[in-house]
Design an enzyme around this catalytic site. Structure first.
Site, short mmCIF file in Angstrom:
data_model
loop_
_atom_site.label_atom_id
_atom_site.label_comp_id
_atom_site.label_asym_id
_atom_site.label_seq_id
_atom_site.Cartn_x
_atom_site.Cartn_y
_atom_site.Cartn_z
N VAL A 1 -32.85 -37.35 36.94
CA VAL A 1 -32.69 -38.88 37.07
C VAL A 1 -33.49 -39.50 36.03
O VAL A 1 -34.63 -39.17 35.87
CB VAL A 1 -33.18 -39.37 38.31
CG1 VAL A 1 -33.32 -40.65 38.49
CG2 VAL A 1 -32.67 -38.54 39.44
N HIS B 1 -40.44 -39.95 36.40
CA HIS B 1 -41.03 -39.78 37.86
C HIS B 1 -41.75 -38.41 37.95
O HIS B 1 -41.60 -37.73 36.99
CB HIS B 1 -39.98 -39.92 39.06
CG HIS B 1 -38.70 -38.55 38.70
ND1 HIS B 1 -37.84 -39.03 38.02
CD2 HIS B 1 -38.73 -37.51 39.16
CE1 HIS B 1 -37.26 -38.05 37.70
NE2 HIS B 1 -37.55 -36.96 38.53
N MET B 2 -42.71 -38.36 38.76
CA MET B 2 -43.57 -37.26 38.96
C MET B 2 -43.43 -36.66 40.37
O MET B 2 -43.20 -37.26 41.34
CB MET B 2 -45.06 -37.75 38.62
CG MET B 2 -45.79 -36.38 38.32
SD MET B 2 -47.26 -37.08 37.63
CE MET B 2 -46.89 -36.76 36.02
N ASN C 1 -40.28 -33.64 34.91
CA ASN C 1 -39.19 -32.90 33.97
C ASN C 1 -38.88 -33.95 33.18
O ASN C 1 -38.73 -35.22 33.12
CB ASN C 1 -38.04 -32.50 34.69
CG ASN C 1 -38.22 -31.61 35.49
OD1 ASN C 1 -38.74 -30.53 35.39
ND2 ASN C 1 -37.82 -31.56 36.86
P1 5GP Z 1 -35.78 -34.38 38.36
O1 5GP Z 1 -34.93 -33.37 38.04
O2 5GP Z 1 -34.89 -35.59 37.61
O3 5GP Z 1 -36.91 -34.21 38.01
O4 5GP Z 1 -35.67 -34.83 39.83
C1 5GP Z 1 -34.67 -35.56 40.27
C2 5GP Z 1 -35.04 -35.52 41.96
O5 5GP Z 1 -34.51 -36.48 42.42
C3 5GP Z 1 -34.54 -34.16 42.65
O6 5GP Z 1 -35.60 -33.56 43.44
C4 5GP Z 1 -33.55 -34.89 43.68
O7 5GP Z 1 -33.53 -34.10 44.72
C5 5GP Z 1 -34.23 -36.22 43.90
N1 5GP Z 1 -33.10 -37.25 44.07
C6 5GP Z 1 -31.88 -37.31 43.49
N2 5GP Z 1 -31.33 -38.70 44.38
C7 5GP Z 1 -31.92 -39.03 45.20
C8 5GP Z 1 -31.81 -40.20 46.19
O8 5GP Z 1 -31.19 -40.70 46.28
N3 5GP Z 1 -32.86 -40.09 47.18
C9 5GP Z 1 -34.19 -39.43 46.89
N4 5GP Z 1 -35.09 -39.59 47.78
N5 5GP Z 1 -34.13 -38.49 46.10
C10 5GP Z 1 -33.25 -38.01 45.20
#
Ligand code: 5GP
Length: 122
Positions: free
Chosen positions: A100, A104-105, A91
């Site tokens: 975040v 990341h993927m 994203n």
């Molecule tokens: P994004 O929407 O940024 O692509 O996805 C962020 C992902 O990070 C989400 O799927 C969320 O569940 C995961 N995430 C957020 N905080 C943490 C954390 O503290 N630990 C882990 N393992 N995953 C996290």
């Protein structure tokens, strides 16, 4: 957008927040998503401080980019999902709901993950 060194993945990379690391090399780290959307839901991060796909592809070195994408493939092989199939997803920004701000993927697998994207609501 400048890199926020207080984002949750920066804290994980510094060891300040625990995570279930399943893979690590010079360029990347991978761990289970805290809120899995499929039986296998793993996040793969470059170790460098890049906010997003845009930042990573514009500013990372060739070695970092190659190392990161090789790591994504290696993680999928390690998870043993190459035969059954998997989806990778990144994203970027507001419209994609990036939560975040450290690139990341996602790797989704372990079930039929459905069509690529839902059509917009009328
Ligand atoms: P994004 O929407 O940024 O692509 O996805 C962020 C992902 O990070 C989400 O799927 C969320 O569940 C995961 N995430 C957020 N905080 C943490 C954390 O503290 N630990 C882990 N393992 N995953 C996290």
């Amino acid at each position: 957008m400048p890199y926020d060194t207080d984002n949750v993945f920066a804290k994980i990379l510094r060891g300040e927040i625990p995570c279930e690391t399943i893979y690590e090399d010079e360029f990347a780290i991978a761990f289970d998503d805290i809120n899995p959307q499929s039986p296998v839901h793993v996040l793969v991060l470059p170790k460098g401080e890049y906010v997003s796909m845009d930042d990573f592809t514009a500013n990372a070195s060739d070695a970092e980019i190659a190392g990161f994408f090789r790591a994504v493939g290696a993680v999928a092989r390690q998870l043993d999902v190459v035969g059954s199939g998997y989806r990778i997803l990144a994203n970027h920004g507001r419209d994609a709901h990036q939560e975040v701000p450290h690139f990341h993927m996602h790797i989704f697998a372990g079930r039929d993950v459905g069509p690529m994207i839902r059509p917009p609501r009328p």
